[in-house]
Design a protein around this motif. Structure first.
Motif, PDB file in Angstrom:
ATOM      1  N   SER A  30       0.797  -1.249   0.075  1.00  0.00           N
ATOM      2  CA  SER A  30       0.017  -0.160  -0.113  1.00  0.00           C
ATOM      3  C   SER A  30       0.872   1.324   0.165  1.00  0.00           C
ATOM      4  O   SER A  30       1.940   1.424   0.450  1.00  0.00           O
ATOM      5  CB  SER A  30      -0.800  -0.028   1.368  1.00  0.00           C
ATOM      6  N   TYR A  31       0.420   2.319  -0.727  1.00  0.00           N
ATOM      7  CA  TYR A  31       1.186   3.501  -0.754  1.00  0.00           C
ATOM      8  C   TYR A  31       0.450   4.866  -0.394  1.00  0.00           C
ATOM      9  O   TYR A  31      -0.658   4.721  -0.485  1.00  0.00           O
ATOM     10  CB  TYR A  31       1.478   3.437  -2.133  1.00  0.00           C
ATOM     11  N   ASP A  32       1.290   5.558   0.606  1.00  0.00           N
ATOM     12  CA  ASP A  32       0.602   6.968   0.680  1.00  0.00           C
ATOM     13  C   ASP A  32       1.345   8.026  -0.241  1.00  0.00           C
ATOM     14  O   ASP A  32       2.458   8.611  -0.019  1.00  0.00           O
ATOM     15  CB  ASP A  32       1.095   7.310   2.194  1.00  0.00           C
ATOM     16  N   ASP A  33       0.628   8.214  -1.123  1.00  0.00           N
ATOM     17  CA  ASP A  33       1.026   9.477  -2.231  1.00  0.00           C
ATOM     18  C   ASP A  33       1.733  10.729  -1.673  1.00  0.00           C
ATOM     19  O   ASP A  33       2.493  11.455  -1.989  1.00  0.00           O
ATOM     20  CB  ASP A  33       0.141   9.564  -3.506  1.00  0.00           C
ATOM     21  N   GLU A  34       0.632  11.289  -0.622  1.00  0.00           N
ATOM     22  CA  GLU A  34       1.041  12.367  -0.093  1.00  0.00           C
ATOM     23  C   GLU A  34       2.390  12.451   0.616  1.00  0.00           C
ATOM     24  O   GLU A  34       3.168  13.470   0.635  1.00  0.00           O
ATOM     25  CB  GLU A  34      -0.042  12.746   1.038  1.00  0.00           C
ATOM     26  N   CYS A  35       2.895  11.510   1.517  1.00  0.00           N
ATOM     27  CA  CYS A  35       4.293  11.473   2.334  1.00  0.00           C
ATOM     28  C   CYS A  35       5.268  10.570   1.701  1.00  0.00           C
ATOM     29  O   CYS A  35       6.106  10.647   1.759  1.00  0.00           O
ATOM     30  CB  CYS A  35       4.008  11.200   3.589  1.00  0.00           C
ATOM     31  N   GLY A  36       4.717   9.678   0.419  1.00  0.00           N
ATOM     32  CA  GLY A  36       5.755   8.960   0.060  1.00  0.00           C
ATOM     33  C   GLY A  36       5.973   7.524   0.726  1.00  0.00           C
ATOM     34  O   GLY A  36       7.097   7.064   0.032  1.00  0.00           O
ATOM     35  N   SER A  37       5.344   7.311   1.587  1.00  0.00           N
ATOM     36  CA  SER A  37       5.821   5.901   2.206  1.00  0.00           C
ATOM     37  C   SER A  37       5.000   4.862   1.655  1.00  0.00           C
ATOM     38  O   SER A  37       3.994   4.878   0.821  1.00  0.00           O
ATOM     39  CB  SER A  37       5.266   6.172   3.872  1.00  0.00           C
ATOM     40  N   ALA A  38       5.419   3.657   2.040  1.00  0.00           N
ATOM     41  CA  ALA A  38       4.861   2.426   1.444  1.00  0.00           C
ATOM     42  C   ALA A  38       4.678   1.290   2.560  1.00  0.00           C
ATOM     43  O   ALA A  38       5.780   1.235   3.466  1.00  0.00           O
ATOM     44  CB  ALA A  38       5.370   1.769   0.446  1.00  0.00           C
ATOM     45  N   GLN A 117      15.981   7.053   2.252  1.00  0.00           N
ATOM     46  CA  GLN A 117      14.773   6.533   2.668  1.00  0.00           C
ATOM     47  C   GLN A 117      15.249   5.515   3.770  1.00  0.00           C
ATOM     48  O   GLN A 117      16.504   5.375   4.293  1.00  0.00           O
ATOM     49  CB  GLN A 117      14.080   5.552   1.439  1.00  0.00           C
TER      50      GLN A 117
END
Length: 337
Positions: A30-38, A117
């Motif tokens: 799963s990805y969080d496009d706002e903060c760039g985490s996965a 990262q």
């Protein structure tokens, strides 16, 4: 392995692209496009996952416990099961994990400044609270980490932590008997501290300290804890620390060299370990406990949260100098409520 590997400072940041999601079941992430985490959920098959941690190599373990957070570098943490229990222990480091109190684990990738990262395994207890974070370091085997994630990755489930309230609370409502507490006091130092008083069923450790008598235990002002650790840092004193939360016991030895304040509290730094005294310390209780070890007095500091649960213990390491003991003992006596 690089010949200079053992001399390098432990770091947790990597160049973007170091970790290849394509090698770790990419369709499950799963990805969080706002903060760039996965992140990806792992299957929680503890009998296979926990022993595999040792193959990754050096990990930075961080365990939060309300007013206190501790972090320590673990070299090839080999966890094995404790017979007739749900506990897994690393004999080399003393770290304990209670698998029955784990609710789940995620593998995470987080972006950092400067095109960097970090990667970690984040464990949660049955209430969904983070209880252990294992950061991949520059001394870790990235390939072994990716293999572990690929093997254990699974489709995300909303019921990661089980039904609400699934973490069984330990009932410690029995009123402690002063005579019984004192009769068992000598063996207390040989047990790892928990919220329960060993040998007396249903008795809270914190409440037992209150009836043990001033020859064994006394409450100290929580405002004295921070100045004490700062004073011992300035004295170059070696400290032994044990932090416990609902699922993890994390011990560490450290000789802090300096400290720094941040938004959540104050962190004391040593070479491969850290101790953070959080702002919640103002709502905690602190107690000094006294033991006789081979005819020599030994004082320890114990920290409890507002609910009376044991959260951390601190004391001097065996290699501490006599001057350290004098200073430590003086502080704990002068800070008595």
């Amino acid at each position: 392995m690089d010949p200079s590997h053992s001399s390098r400072r432990i770091a947790f940041s990597f160049t973007l692209g170091t970790f290849d999601i394509e090698r770790m079941n990419p369709d499950l992430w799963s990805y969080d496009d706002e903060c760039g985490s996965a992140y990806v959920q792992l299957d929680g098959c503890w009998s296979r996952l926990l022993p595999a941690l040792g193959k990754i190599g050096w990990l930075m373990a961080c365990a939060p416990s309300s007013p206190v957070t501790a972090a320590v570098a673990l070299k090839e943490a080999r966890f094995g099961p404790v017979p007739d229990s749900h506990d897994w222990v690393c004999l080399e480091t003393g770290v304990e994990i209670c698998a029955a109190k784990l609710g789940g684990v995620l593998a995470t990738l987080e972006p950092l400044e400067g095109a960097q990262q970090s990667a970690a395994l984040q464990f949660f207890d049955l209430n969904g609270e983070g209880c252990l974070k294992l950061l991949i370091t520059n001394r870790s085997d990235v390939t072994a980490f990716q293999h572990l994630v690929r093997r254990h990755a699974m489709a995300h489930h909303l019921s990661l932590f089980g039904p609400a309230g699934s973490a069984a609370a330990l009932v410690l409502g029995t009123e402690p008997d002063a005579q019984a507490v004192r009769s068992l006091w000598g063996g207390l130092r040989r047990t790892l501290p928990t919220s329960a008083f060993p040998g007396l069923e249903g008795v809270s450790r914190r409440r037992a300290l209150g009836v043990a008598g001033p020859q064994h235990a006394w409450q100290i002002r929580e405002t004295a804890v921070m100045p004490l650790i700062r004073a011992m840092t300035l004295a170059d004193a070696p400290l032994g620390i044990g932090v416990r939360n609902e699922a993890v016991f994390l011990p560490a030895g450290m000789c802090p060299t300096h400290w720094a304040d941040c938004c959540c509290g104050t962190t004391f730094f040593a070479g491969t370990s850290q101790l953070t005294l959080r702002q919640e310390l103002s709502q905690a209780q602190a107690w000094a406990t006294r033991f006789e070890v081979r005819g020599r007095e030994s004082l320890c500091l114990e920290i409890y949260d507002y609910g009376g649960n044991f959260r951390a213990g601190l004391g001097l390491c065996p290699e501490a100098a006599p001057t350290h003991h004098i200073q430590w003992n003086h502080w704990l006596r002068e800070a008595a409520c």
